[in-house]
Design an enzyme around this catalytic site. Sequence first.
Site, PDB file in Angstrom:
ATOM      1  N   ARG A  28      -0.353  -4.332   6.553  1.00 46.03           N
ATOM      2  CA  ARG A  28       0.150  -2.956   6.610  1.00 46.03           C
ATOM      3  C   ARG A  28       0.629  -2.653   8.030  1.00 46.03           C
ATOM      4  O   ARG A  28       1.676  -2.030   8.230  1.00 46.03           O
ATOM      5  CB  ARG A  28      -0.962  -1.952   6.222  1.00 46.03           C
ATOM      6  N   ASP A  57      -5.740  -1.947  -9.184  1.00 48.34           N
ATOM      7  CA  ASP A  57      -5.922  -0.754  -8.345  1.00 48.34           C
ATOM      8  C   ASP A  57      -7.140  -0.015  -8.905  1.00 48.34           C
ATOM      9  O   ASP A  57      -7.607  -0.326 -10.014  1.00 48.34           O
ATOM     10  CB  ASP A  57      -4.643   0.108  -8.446  1.00 48.34           C
ATOM     11  N   CYS A  86      -4.879  -3.113  -3.552  1.00 47.46           N
ATOM     12  CA  CYS A  86      -4.461  -2.319  -2.392  1.00 47.46           C
ATOM     13  C   CYS A  86      -5.645  -1.803  -1.587  1.00 47.46           C
ATOM     14  O   CYS A  86      -5.492  -1.490  -0.413  1.00 47.46           O
ATOM     15  CB  CYS A  86      -3.576  -1.159  -2.849  1.00 47.46           C
ATOM     16  N   HIS A 119       3.958   4.161  -3.693  1.00 48.14           N
ATOM     17  CA  HIS A 119       3.300   3.801  -2.421  1.00 48.14           C
ATOM     18  C   HIS A 119       4.066   2.619  -1.807  1.00 48.14           C
ATOM     19  O   HIS A 119       3.580   1.497  -1.748  1.00 48.14           O
ATOM     20  CB  HIS A 119       1.835   3.427  -2.707  1.00 48.14           C
ATOM     21  N   GLN A 173       2.730   0.071   0.934  1.00 47.18           N
ATOM     22  CA  GLN A 173       1.758  -0.887   0.407  1.00 47.18           C
ATOM     23  C   GLN A 173       2.470  -2.054  -0.283  1.00 47.18           C
ATOM     24  O   GLN A 173       2.141  -3.226  -0.061  1.00 47.18           O
ATOM     25  CB  GLN A 173       0.836  -0.179  -0.598  1.00 47.18           C
ATOM     26  N   ARG A 185       1.567  11.715   3.383  1.00 51.29           N
ATOM     27  CA  ARG A 185       0.759  11.320   2.215  1.00 51.29           C
ATOM     28  C   ARG A 185       0.417  12.595   1.457  1.00 51.29           C
ATOM     29  O   ARG A 185      -0.233  13.491   1.995  1.00 51.29           O
ATOM     30  CB  ARG A 185      -0.508  10.584   2.656  1.00 51.29           C
TER      31      ARG A 185
HETATM   32  N1  NVA Z   1      -3.934   4.668  -6.780  1.00 52.93           N
HETATM   33  C1  NVA Z   1      -4.725   4.898  -5.594  1.00 52.93           C
HETATM   34  C2  NVA Z   1      -4.190   4.103  -4.444  1.00 52.93           C
HETATM   35  C3  NVA Z   1      -4.985   4.226  -3.166  1.00 52.93           C
HETATM   36  C4  NVA Z   1      -4.402   3.444  -2.044  1.00 52.93           C
HETATM   37  C5  NVA Z   1      -4.739   6.392  -5.294  1.00 52.93           C
HETATM   38  O1  NVA Z   1      -3.685   7.022  -5.377  1.00 52.93           O
HETATM   39  O2  NVA Z   1      -5.813   6.927  -4.995  1.00 52.93           O
HETATM   40  N1   CP Z   2      -4.328   1.031   0.416  1.00 55.71           N
HETATM   41  C1   CP Z   2      -4.317   2.223   1.052  1.00 55.71           C
HETATM   42  O1   CP Z   2      -3.304   2.925   1.131  1.00 55.71           O
HETATM   43  O2   CP Z   2      -5.508   2.546   1.613  1.00 55.71           O
HETATM   44  P1   CP Z   2      -5.905   3.936   2.268  1.00 55.71           P
HETATM   45  O3   CP Z   2      -6.005   4.946   1.153  1.00 55.71           O
HETATM   46  O4   CP Z   2      -7.233   3.662   2.916  1.00 55.71           O
HETATM   47  O5   CP Z   2      -4.854   4.343   3.256  1.00 55.71           O
END
Ligand code: NVA
Ligand code: CP
Length: 313
Positions: free
Chosen positions: A298, A230, A270, A128, A131, A101
């Site tokens: 997930r 989101d 998400c 992502h 997800q 990540r």
């Molecule tokens: N768009 C958000 C998704 C989190 C799962 C982010 O990147 O923070």
């Molecule tokens: N939806 C998602 O990826 O959540 P987290 O940021 O908690 O992993």
Amino acid sequence: MKHFLKETDFGVRELAEVFARARTFKRERGRSGAQPLAGQSWAMIFSKSSTRTRVSFEVGIHELGGRPLFLNKNDIQLGRGETIEDSARVLSRFIHGLIVRTYAHADVERLAAAGSVPVINALTDFLHPCQIYSDAFTAAERWAAPGGDLVAALKGRKIAFLGDTGFNMANSWILGASHFGMKISLGGPKGFEPGPEIRALLKSEGRTEEFQFTTDPYEAVAGADLVYTDVWTSMGQEAEAAKRLALLKPYAITAKLFAAAKPDALFMHCLPAHPGEEVEQAVLDNPRSVIFDEAENRLHVQKAILSLLAGGK
Ligand code: NVA
Ligand code: CP
């Protein structure tokens, strides 16, 4: 070496296999089952916060018989400037797979290119995919007949994605919708249109499917089977929070806007959510909101992805 960095890294046959395995993992959870990761260690390098992704991967690897190694980027030498390539080469000598990540999507591609183990994208600024596979599985569970074809259940369905239509979740749904045979309509303000990177990726894959972008949220949700949003301020965008809040306000999923989709439309997010910002609490609580099923799935879907990349049955 097979990786899962974007939705289309698995072809349609592998997608069907992921869904089929996820359905089995979900049904048989807790009973002694196959352990395709037995004897394996999978490293998870995270440069951003995470609840769902981290816990579902750690638990999933454990349930498949493997050992997860959580590595905060700043705890390893990568955070002090060791190159991505050397990190990938060294880790590949110890581990069986890598889950990443981070911010730049190119960094995940570089890790995959330099290492010699499968790499899974656990979120970048661009995509992502774990997800989106879990979301699609969640929708298919609702739309397919009992025991029916999950992939076929997605075909021709329309998703409306509202809010930040220019970042990872929107990009991933654009690519995912094309892969799943779904239609996608994005509703967001001027300046938040899907960017050149996602357009270039669609083109490079020869995808002619079009996505619709509109600044009218009601136009976006008309006829939608699935309404998705989101957060408005993603990880790394904190300095722009006030500006985003003002610009994105008309795209909040209110009960009134949700009611303008199909009468049986599902609501998805998400998570994490910010009730009162991108979505009203009443929509999160609506019986057609499946946000916690998405989160649970997930685990099952990623176990399927892990088992496929590990080469197990
Ligand atoms: N768009 C958000 C998704 C989190 C799962 C982010 O990147 O923070
Ligand atoms: N939806 C998602 O990826 O959540 P987290 O940021 O908690 O992993």
